[in-house]
Scaffold this active site. Structure first.
Site, PDB file in Angstrom:
ATOM      1  N   GLU A   8      17.021  77.388   7.216  1.00  0.00           N
ATOM      2  CA  GLU A   8      17.603  78.896   7.307  1.00  0.00           C
ATOM      3  C   GLU A   8      16.736  79.713   6.194  1.00  0.00           C
ATOM      4  OE1 GLU A   8      21.790  79.947   7.974  1.00  0.00           O
ATOM      5  OE2 GLU A   8      21.849  77.564   8.151  1.00  0.00           O
TER       6      GLU A   8
ATOM      7  N   LYS B   4      24.039  85.281  17.682  1.00  0.00           N
ATOM      8  CA  LYS B   4      25.552  85.525  17.451  1.00  0.00           C
ATOM      9  C   LYS B   4      25.869  86.871  18.298  1.00  0.00           C
ATOM     10  CE  LYS B   4      26.543  83.087  13.636  1.00  0.00           C
ATOM     11  NZ  LYS B   4      27.163  83.318  11.989  1.00  0.00           N
TER      12      LYS B   4
ATOM     13  N   THR C 293      32.990  83.391  13.610  1.00  0.00           N
ATOM     14  CA  THR C 293      32.416  82.404  14.501  1.00  0.00           C
ATOM     15  C   THR C 293      33.023  81.865  15.588  1.00  0.00           C
ATOM     16  OG1 THR C 293      31.152  81.727  12.490  1.00  0.00           O
ATOM     17  CG2 THR C 293      31.282  80.261  13.893  1.00  0.00           C
TER      18      THR C 293
ATOM     19  N   GLY D 237      26.544  76.776   7.509  1.00  0.00           N
ATOM     20  CA  GLY D 237      26.869  76.669   6.182  1.00  0.00           C
ATOM     21  C   GLY D 237      28.323  76.549   5.977  1.00  0.00           C
ATOM     22  N   SER D 238      29.233  76.935   6.824  1.00  0.00           N
ATOM     23  CA  SER D 238      30.678  76.906   6.678  1.00  0.00           C
ATOM     24  C   SER D 238      31.264  75.297   7.041  1.00  0.00           C
ATOM     25  CB  SER D 238      31.722  77.961   7.544  1.00  0.00           C
ATOM     26  OG  SER D 238      31.216  79.235   7.015  1.00  0.00           O
TER      27      SER D 238
ATOM     28  N   SER E 225      32.274  84.041   7.619  1.00  0.00           N
ATOM     29  CA  SER E 225      32.373  85.505   8.063  1.00  0.00           C
ATOM     30  C   SER E 225      33.651  85.645   8.687  1.00  0.00           C
ATOM     31  CB  SER E 225      31.166  86.018   9.059  1.00  0.00           C
ATOM     32  OG  SER E 225      31.389  84.998  10.199  1.00  0.00           O
TER      33      SER E 225
ATOM     34  N   SER F  14      35.235  79.677   8.303  1.00  0.00           N
ATOM     35  CA  SER F  14      34.238  80.504   8.543  1.00  0.00           C
ATOM     36  C   SER F  14      34.246  81.305   7.535  1.00  0.00           C
ATOM     37  CB  SER F  14      34.625  81.049  10.208  1.00  0.00           C
ATOM     38  OG  SER F  14      33.734  82.117  10.312  1.00  0.00           O
TER      39      SER F  14
ATOM     40  N   ARG G 242      25.725  79.980   3.765  1.00  0.00           N
ATOM     41  CA  ARG G 242      25.168  78.704   3.295  1.00  0.00           C
ATOM     42  C   ARG G 242      25.062  78.860   1.860  1.00  0.00           C
ATOM     43  NH1 ARG G 242      21.576  82.090   5.374  1.00  0.00           N
ATOM     44  NH2 ARG G 242      19.573  82.633   4.465  1.00  0.00           N
TER      45      ARG G 242
ATOM     46  N   HIS H 151      16.639  51.417  11.034  1.00  0.00           N
ATOM     47  CA  HIS H 151      16.671  50.913  12.371  1.00  0.00           C
ATOM     48  C   HIS H 151      16.168  51.581  13.527  1.00  0.00           C
ATOM     49  CE1 HIS H 151      19.391  47.506  10.407  1.00  0.00           C
ATOM     50  NE2 HIS H 151      19.565  48.574   9.701  1.00  0.00           N
TER      51      HIS H 151
END
Ligand code: PA5
Length: 361
Positions: A239, A347, A107, A60-61, A104, A102, A154, A255
Site C-alpha cells: 500500500e 471500493k 467497509t 489496515g483495520s 473509516s 473499521s 494502515r 516445509h
C-alpha cells in the site's frame, strides 16, 4: 554515500515525494498510541468473559486484531479469531464477543459482520472514526470506541490496537497487562526518534533496510508469533510503496516455500527476517539454517530485531519498523506513500450496497 541514501536524507526531496505528509503521521505514532491507550468503549460493554473473540476487520483495520490475537495466543485460554470477510463464521455464536473494527466505518465486509452479530445477539464492540459503522452502532446501542478521523487506516494501528486490548481486558481477557502496554508505548517512542526522516541514513535502521531492499522484492518472514507482523510488512509495502512483497512464517515456510528459493527469480528478492531475543531455540536454529540455505540465492538479506521484552512491545516495534521501511521504499521508488487510488476506486465501484447479501451468516 549513494545517491539513494542522499535522497532519503534530503528534506526537500522527502517533501516532494510525500505531498500528504505521511511522515508526520508516522512520526506522531507514539502519541497516537498513547492517546489510543486511554480510549474505552462507550457505553461500557458487558463484563462477562466470552468463550471466543472474533475480531472482524479488513486491511489496515484487521491489523489491530492480528496483534491482539498474537499476544492472546500465548496466554489466553480462549481463541481470538481474526475474521477478514463478509458475515461471521459459525464460531461467532452464543456468548462470543465480536470486535468490529473499521477505521473509516464504511467497509462493507465489517458492516455485514456487524449486521450478522446484531442478528445473532452477540456482544459487540465497534472501533471506528465514523461512517456507517458509527451510525449502525448508535442505532443498536453497540459499545463504540470513537477514533479521531483523518488518517489512512494502515497508519492508525495504535488506534485500532490499544482500544481492542482495553475492551478485551474489560471482558476479563488480558492479552497485555498494564506494564506491558506501558513498555510498548515507551518502546515506540524511543524508536520514533531513531527512524524519522531527520535521522540520517547512516544511523537510521528503516532507511538502511529500504536502501538494502532497493528495487528487489522483499520476502519477509517472521517466527510463530511475529508472522502476523511479517504479513503486515507485506501489506505496508504493497500500500505505501505500491510494490509486490511476500510474507511467511517459520517453521511453516520451511516445509514448502523454502523450495521456491531455488527458482531463477530468487536473486531479485530480498530476504527480511523478523527476529526477537530469546526465541525458542528450535526457532532460532530454523532462522539460522534458513538463512544458510537460501541467503546466498537471495539478492540480499536483512534481519530486523524486535525491541522490548514484552510480546506487545516486540510486535509493535517490528510493525512500526515496517511502516517506516515501506515509507522510505515509497520515496525511493518515487510513489506517494499516502494515496491508494486503486483501492479507493475498487471500493467506489463495489460499494456497500447489499453488504449482507449472500454472505457467511
Ligand atoms: O490501509 C488501508 O487503507 C486499507 O487496508 C483499509 O484498512 C481497508 O480497505 C479497510 O478500510 P477501513 O480500515 O476503513 O475499514
Amino acid at each position: 554515500m549513494s545517491s539513494e541514501a542522499r535522497r532519503l536524507d534530503d528534506p526537500a526531496a522527502i517533501k516532494r515525494g510525500d505531498p500528504y505528509d505521511a511522515r508526520h503521521v508516522l512520526a506522531d505514532f507514539p502519541r497516537q498510541c498513547r492517546t489510543a491507550a486511554g480510549l474505552r468503549p462507550v457505553p461500557a460493554p458487558p463484563a462477562a468473559r466470552p468463550p471466543v473473540v472474533v475480531a472482524a476487520g479488513m486491511g489496515g483495520s484487521a491489523a489491530g486484531g492480528d496483534v491482539v490475537a498474537a499476544c492472546g495466543a500465548e496466554r489466553l485460554p480462549v481463541p481470538i479469531v481474526v475474521h477478514r470477510g463478509y458475515g461471521l463464521p459459525p464460531v461467532a455464536s452464543g456468548r462470543a464477543m465480536v470486535v468490529a473494527s473499521s477505521y473509516s466505518g464504511g467497509t462493507a465486509e465489517v458492516l455485514s459482520a456487524v449486521d450478522v452479530a446484531v442478528e445473532r445477539r452477540l456482544a459487540i464492540v465497534a472501533i471506528t472514526s465514523g461512517g456507517a459503522l458509527r451510525e449502525r452502532a448508535a442505532r443498536h446501542g453497540i459499545p463504540t470506541v470513537l477514533l479521531p478521523a483523518g488518517l489512512m487506516p494502515r497508519m492508525a494501528l495504535g488506534y485500532l490496537l490499544f482500544p481492542a486490548i482495553a475492551a478485551l481486558r474489560a471482558a476479563g481477557l488480558e492479552v497485555a497487562g498494564e506494564s506491558e502496554v506501558a513498555e510498548a508505548l515507551d518502546v515506540v517512542e524511543t524508536l520514533a526518534t531513531a527512524l524519522v526522516p531527520e535521522r540520517p541514513a547512516a544511523d537510521n535502521e528503516a532507511k538502511r533496510l529500504a536502501l538494502a531492499i532497493g528495487d528487489r522484492l522483499p520476502a519477509v518472514y517472521g517466527g510463530p508469533t511475529t508472522g502476523a507482523i511479517a504479513y503486515r510488512w507485506k501489506t505496508d509495502v504493497e500500500e505505501n510503496a505500491k510494490a509486490f512483497a511476500l510474507s511467511g512464517v517459520l517453521p511453516e515456510m520451511n516445509h514448502n516455500t523454502i523450495e521456491a528459493w531455488r527458482a531463477p527469480g530468487a536473486g531479485q528478492m530480498h530476504l527480511v527476517l523478523l527476529r526477537e531475543q530469546d526465541e525458542p531455540p528450535a526457532i532460532a536454529r530454523r532462522f539460522t539454517v534458513t538463512r544458510e540455505l537460501i541467503g546466498d540465492a537471495a539478492g540480499g538479506v536483512s534481519e530486523c530485531w524486535a525491541r522490548g521484552r514484552g510480546r506487545l512491545a516486540r510486535l509493535l516495534s517490528l510493525a512500526y519498523m515496517g511502516q517506516w521501511t515501506s515509507y522510505y521504499l515509497a520515496l525511493l521508488r518515487g510513489v506517494d506513500p499516502w494515496t491508494v487510488p486503486l483501492l479507493d476506486e475498487l471500493k467506489r465501484r463495489v460499494g456497500v450496497e447489499g453488504a449482507s447479501d449472500g454472505v457467511l451468516d
